[in-house]
Design a protein around this motif. Structure first.
Motif, mmCIF file in Angstrom:
data_model
loop_
_atom_site.group_PDB
_atom_site.id
_atom_site.type_symbol
_atom_site.label_atom_id
_atom_site.label_comp_id
_atom_site.label_asym_id
_atom_site.label_seq_id
_atom_site.Cartn_x
_atom_site.Cartn_y
_atom_site.Cartn_z
ATOM 1 N N LEU A 5 -0.205 6.113 -4.659
ATOM 2 C CA LEU A 5 1.246 6.092 -4.456
ATOM 3 C C LEU A 5 1.660 4.813 -3.740
ATOM 4 C CD1 LEU A 5 2.074 9.724 -3.269
ATOM 5 C CD2 LEU A 5 2.344 8.745 -5.548
ATOM 6 N N TRP A 6 2.819 4.300 -4.142
ATOM 7 C CA TRP A 6 3.419 3.134 -3.495
ATOM 8 C C TRP A 6 4.838 3.470 -3.084
ATOM 9 C CZ3 TRP A 6 -0.281 2.486 -7.146
ATOM 10 C CH2 TRP A 6 -1.214 1.479 -6.952
ATOM 11 N N ASP A 7 5.293 2.830 -2.020
ATOM 12 C CA ASP A 7 6.695 2.892 -1.631
ATOM 13 C C ASP A 7 7.432 1.878 -2.494
ATOM 14 O OD1 ASP A 7 9.173 2.040 -0.324
ATOM 15 O OD2 ASP A 7 8.495 3.275 1.361
ATOM 16 N N THR A 8 8.381 2.330 -3.307
ATOM 17 C CA THR A 8 9.050 1.424 -4.240
ATOM 18 C C THR A 8 10.031 0.488 -3.550
ATOM 19 O OG1 THR A 8 10.754 3.074 -4.734
ATOM 20 C CG2 THR A 8 8.816 3.004 -6.179
ATOM 21 N N GLN A 9 10.458 0.816 -2.346
ATOM 22 C CA GLN A 9 11.370 -0.070 -1.614
ATOM 23 C C GLN A 9 10.627 -1.255 -1.002
ATOM 24 O OE1 GLN A 9 14.770 0.411 -1.587
ATOM 25 N NE2 GLN A 9 14.269 2.020 -3.045
ATOM 26 N N SER A 10 9.499 -0.963 -0.351
ATOM 27 C CA SER A 10 8.759 -2.021 0.353
ATOM 28 C C SER A 10 7.619 -2.602 -0.474
ATOM 29 C CB SER A 10 8.177 -1.463 1.659
ATOM 30 O OG SER A 10 7.155 -0.515 1.386
ATOM 31 N N GLY A 11 7.174 -1.869 -1.507
ATOM 32 C CA GLY A 11 6.018 -2.298 -2.273
ATOM 33 C C GLY A 11 4.704 -1.995 -1.584
ATOM 34 N N GLN A 12 4.750 -1.298 -0.450
ATOM 35 C CA GLN A 12 3.551 -0.972 0.314
ATOM 36 C C GLN A 12 2.795 0.183 -0.342
ATOM 37 O OE1 GLN A 12 4.384 0.314 4.297
ATOM 38 N NE2 GLN A 12 2.244 0.613 4.811
ATOM 39 N N ARG A 13 1.480 0.017 -0.456
ATOM 40 C CA ARG A 13 0.647 1.091 -0.985
ATOM 41 C C ARG A 13 0.491 2.156 0.088
ATOM 42 N NH1 ARG A 13 -5.058 -0.595 -2.973
ATOM 43 N NH2 ARG A 13 -5.437 -0.579 -0.756
ATOM 44 N N LEU A 14 0.766 3.419 -0.275
ATOM 45 C CA LEU A 14 0.715 4.516 0.679
ATOM 46 C C LEU A 14 -0.644 5.192 0.729
ATOM 47 C CD1 LEU A 14 4.174 6.104 -0.165
ATOM 48 C CD2 LEU A 14 3.621 4.511 1.690
#
Length: 89
Positions: A5-14
């Protein structure tokens, strides 16, 4: 394999969802985002909490080679479509 999963706002991989290792064929979110279902080639569908990524259970005896997954609008039912005539609800 696994479900990332990734945060679509920050592009950070969760991270990777619990118990998501294996050959995954399809994914489906519930309309409210609280449930994620994944069909695996081994003939199981895994369910995760869409907010935390924690495992919510396994549905067994699912046909192999799932072509589609769909959650009902209220998130209470899941339809699994595969080759052949069988549809599981």
């Amino acid at each position: 394999g696994g479900v990332w999963l990734w945060d679509t706002q920050s592009g950070q991989r969760l991270g990777v969802l619990e118990d998501s290792v294996g050959m995954i064929e399809r994914l489906a979110w519930s309309a409210d985002g609280t449930l994620l279902a994944g069909a695996f080639r081994e003939g199981v569908v895994r369910l995760w909490d869409g907010l935390t990524g924690r495992s919510r259970g396994v549905l067994e005896d699912v046909p192999r080679h799932v072509l589609s997954l769909a959650c009902s609008p209220d998130g209470r039912h899941l339809a699994v479509g595969s080759y052949g005539n069988e549809v599981i609800i």
